[in-house]
Design a protein around this motif. Structure first.
Motif, short mmCIF file in Angstrom:
data_model
loop_
_atom_site.label_atom_id
_atom_site.label_comp_id
_atom_site.label_asym_id
_atom_site.label_seq_id
_atom_site.Cartn_x
_atom_site.Cartn_y
_atom_site.Cartn_z
N SER A 129 -49.51 -57.28 -33.41
CA SER A 129 -50.00 -58.25 -34.45
C SER A 129 -50.43 -57.86 -35.69
O SER A 129 -51.00 -58.35 -36.67
CB SER A 129 -51.16 -59.29 -33.83
N ASP A 130 -50.69 -56.48 -35.84
CA ASP A 130 -51.30 -55.58 -37.09
C ASP A 130 -50.29 -55.91 -38.03
O ASP A 130 -50.59 -55.81 -39.31
CB ASP A 130 -51.43 -54.28 -36.74
N ARG A 163 -54.84 -63.88 -41.46
CA ARG A 163 -54.90 -63.12 -40.59
C ARG A 163 -56.09 -62.81 -39.97
O ARG A 163 -56.56 -61.99 -38.96
CB ARG A 163 -54.36 -61.68 -41.02
N ASN A 166 -58.40 -59.34 -38.41
CA ASN A 166 -58.27 -58.88 -37.22
C ASN A 166 -59.00 -59.58 -36.15
O ASN A 166 -59.15 -59.32 -34.91
CB ASN A 166 -58.47 -57.34 -37.14
N PRO A 209 -55.70 -62.52 -31.63
CA PRO A 209 -54.36 -61.68 -32.03
C PRO A 209 -54.05 -60.78 -30.69
O PRO A 209 -54.92 -60.46 -29.92
CB PRO A 209 -54.83 -60.79 -33.12
N SER A 211 -53.59 -57.71 -30.57
CA SER A 211 -54.22 -56.31 -30.79
C SER A 211 -55.61 -56.50 -30.12
O SER A 211 -56.03 -55.28 -29.49
CB SER A 211 -54.57 -56.32 -32.33
N GLU A 355 -59.73 -55.76 -42.84
CA GLU A 355 -59.29 -55.22 -41.27
C GLU A 355 -60.63 -54.99 -40.88
O GLU A 355 -61.05 -53.72 -41.09
CB GLU A 355 -58.23 -54.17 -41.44
#
Length: 700
Positions: A129-130, A163, A166, A209, A211, A355
């Motif tokens: 997902s990054d 996003r 994160n 996510p 991640s 992030e």
């Protein structure tokens, strides 16, 4: 899945003033959109078999996605917490297997489940997902509203809209309860997120996510469980007294008391009703907890215990151990503040999106541990900087505009057949011409009203010619009309799941775009068996607590108080298992029930009826923000396609058009946050052939 959860608040704080703008706009053509549609269809075909329903021993339900051939499942932390360790996994093909819960990071709402029955299972690859960007296409699948054996997990198309630093991915793939734990998929067919929460609008749908799973993969597989669902890292508003609410009371607040707590040591007991704190009346939990903020100094609680009123002093004196723990929490908060501020400063200096490393999320105690910092971010930076930190940019939504242009082209053939149905100057529905003077529309919106059809800005008088109640469909006769009839494509009226579709408006542009979510199916219940009893579990069978009139059960002679010992020789101690077995039959099938009545046992042969006799229950749509009004009549159709098109109730009656411009159905209802229904063209052609155009329903 809660309507406004932890994730919804964080995402709103992060991008509250940012528009859904394009960071990687594409100039779509019909050819390129067709290529995207092909990918979507292929991905749906691959992911659907691995999208499973999860259910515990109780009523809790959710979704999961199988990510290995031996049955490892990813789901949401709150689903794993609700279903607990004894889990039944239901595959879309009807197969059921047993599973156990593994680990869970409740602060990130992530969890793993493992199927414990040997075998090889359909699975989906885990992606990353990054790398995701705003406007990247994505698909959501999940058992919305709970697993249904006659329905595949509904498909929803959308794009990444934020996003979330994160913390959480936000998309405009609409979700509701039951979807929690389901997969968010990219166009390569990889899992990039797990459904977590929904927000107040259709574009607020939040996903863990992938991640977050990568970061804690080994711990989750080993079965470790940590964090709290309510965000244990957040600053507590007050000390822990050991009191929790047990329900409202017109006299005050009824409480439960934790064993060995400060409250228990002070003499408080379960079911005490707190009426006053320091002489001030309390009405409601918020007021009650607010009044306890000075409990370190000591507060006097006036309580009712039965008919007796008492006054109890509650005071919390921190131990040295508690003081050290509080000091440690303060130090951690300061460290998190410094790290977070540095991240924001560096992102602004680099003109990049914010992030937040998973390690910082864990250090902060989970997503809620960062909520106040997110709020401060929203207050301290400029709108342009906020948009940049969220990975967005200011300007027109070029991505969406480009797609609308393509869909507008696909509707050119159908558009001349679509007209507004009005009462006075108010549009109450859309209508689709099927001949020079006949129009199809939604019956429940037009019955008993003085109607007009707008043709080239002129209102022409229309009357109801015929109604098909099983489909909520009305045929209108239009006076002095020369309409352009639509060309239905019956052969294409049940397209592949994931096919792109749109609802045609009364002007050139579509009123909604999306995908085919569920294949055409019977929503009336005429094809599903119905016994007509209410049941309760007993050690020796299933107790009949009521028998509905005129149903199969009453006709067979079943009575309230009977106990079902077995069906066709098979014993059942679970109502849910019995109903699942019953659903393998069809209306008209005969089953033999062994019944215990007043100590005697006898066999009863029952000819099953169908579910059209089943009492209508609330469909649950009111629990979720829908992004707009819903149709009043929105279920019970003999056949219907399900799409994710978010049109308004007064836009029902428009054609459903595919990417090739073919009219494959008629949009008949806006049915919920995630769903709308359309009558297939194959059904419409048959109904139109039955129309008697010699008289209207007003004629005697």
């Amino acid at each position: 899945m809660k309507s406004i959860g932890i994730g919804g608040r964080i995402a709103a704080l992060l991008i509250s003033l940012a528009l859904l703008n394009s960071a990687n706009a594409a100039d779509y053509s019909l050819k390129s959109l067709g290529e995207t549609e092909k990918k979507v269809r292929e991905v749906v075909k691959k992911v659907l078999p691995a999208t499973v329903g999860l259910r515990g021993a109780g009523p809790a339900v959710g979704t999961g996605v199988v990510v290995s051939k031996d049955g490892l499942i990813l789901t949401a932390g709150h689903v794993a917490a609700a279903t607990r360790d004894d889990i039944t996994v239901s595959f879309p093909d009807g197969r059921k297997v047993k599973a156990k819960a593994l680990g869970a990071d409740y602060s990130r709402d992530s969890a793993m489940v493992q199927i414990i029955e040997e075998g090889e299972y359909p699975f989906v690859k885990v992606g990353k997902s990054d790398h995701l960007k705003v406007d990247d296409w994505c698909l959501a699948l999940g058992h919305a509203g709970g697993f249904q054996i006659d329905r595949s997990p509904p498909v929803r198309l959308g794009r990444v809209v934020d996003r979330g630093g994160n913390l959480l991915l936000s998309t405009d793939c609409a979700l509701i309860g039951g979807d929690s734990g389901g997969p968010l998929i990219d166009l390569e067919g990889n899992v990039i997120g797990i459904h977590s929460r929904i927000g107040q609008t259709l574009s607020q749908n939040h996903h863990v996510p992938i991640s977050a799973f990568h970061y804690a993969w080994d711990r989750l597989k080993k079965g470790e469980r940590w964090g709290t669902l309510d965000g244990g890292g957040r600053r507590r508003r007050g000390p822990r007294t050991g009191i929790r609410p047990a329900g409202g009371d017109d006299k005050g607040v009824r409480i439960r008391v934790q064993e060995d707590s400060h409250a228990a040591k002070a003499g408080l007991e379960d079911d005490d009703i707190v009426t006053k704190v320091d002489g001030k009346e309390v009405r409601g939990f918020r007021q009650f907890y607010g009044a306890l903020r000075d409990v370190h100094k000591g507060v006097k609680l006036t309580i009712l215990r039965g008919d007796e009123e008492k006054t109890i002093e509650l005071k919390i004196v921190q131990t040295e151990e508690e003081k050290k723990a509080e000091e440690k929490r303060r130090q951690v908060r300061e460290e998190v503040d410094k790290e977070f501020d540095k991240l924001v400063k560096d992102a602004l200096a680099n003109k990049s999106a914010l992030e937040i490393p998973p390690a910082l999320v864990e250090k902060a105690g989970g997503m809620m541990g960062l909520a106040q910092r997110m709020q401060r971010l929203g207050n301290d930076v400029k709108p342009k900087e906020r948009a940049m930190l969220a990975g967005l940019r200011e300007g027109p939504d070029v991505f969406f505009e480009s797609i609308i242009k393509v869909f507008t082209k696909t509707q050119k053939q159908a558009s001349p057949s679509v007209h507004s149905v009005t009462v006075g100057s108010k549009q109450i529905a859309l209508g689709t011409a099927v001949s020079a003077d006949m129009v199809l529309t939604k019956a429940s919106e037009v019955e008993g009203k003085e109607l007009q059809i707008v043709v080239e800005k002129k209102g022409l008088t229309a009357k109801v010619l015929q109604i098909f109640p099983d489909y909520d469909l009305a045929v209108l006769k239009v006076a002095d009309a020369e309409l352009t009839p639509i060309q239905w494509n019956a052969k294409a009226s049940n397209p592949t799941l994931g096919s792109f579709v749109s609802a045609v408006g009364a002007d050139a542009k579509p009123v909604a775009i999306g995908v085919l979510s569920v294949l055409s199916r019977n929503l009336s219940g005429s094809d599903k068996p119905y016994l007509g009893v209410a049941l309760d579990n007993r050690d020796n069978g299933l107790l009949i607590t009521s028998v509905q009139e005129k149903t199969a059960a009453e006709k067979a002679g079943l009575e309230t108080g009977d106990i079902i010992l077995n069906m066709d020789g098979k014993k059942y101690k679970s109502t849910r298992v019995f109903i699942d077995e019953l659903l393998t039959h069809k209306p008209g099938d005969k089953v033999k029930l062994r019944i215990s009545r007043d100590g005697d046992e006898n066999d009863f042969e029952v000819t099953l009826g169908d579910r059209r006799l089943m009492p209508q229950r609330p469909d649950g749509t009111g629990r979720y923000p829908t992004g707009g009004d819903l149709s009043k009549h929105r279920r019970g159709y003999e056949q219907a396609l399900q799409t994710d098109l978010p049109f308004a109730p007064n836009q029902c009656g428009s054609p459903l058009v595919d990417l090739q411009g073919r009219a494959i159905g008629l949009n008949i209802s806006r049915a919920g946050r995630i769903k709308s229904y359309a009558l297939p063209a194959s059904i419409l052609v048959k109904l139109i052939a039955q129309v008697d155009d010699e008289k209207t329903s007003d004629d005697k």
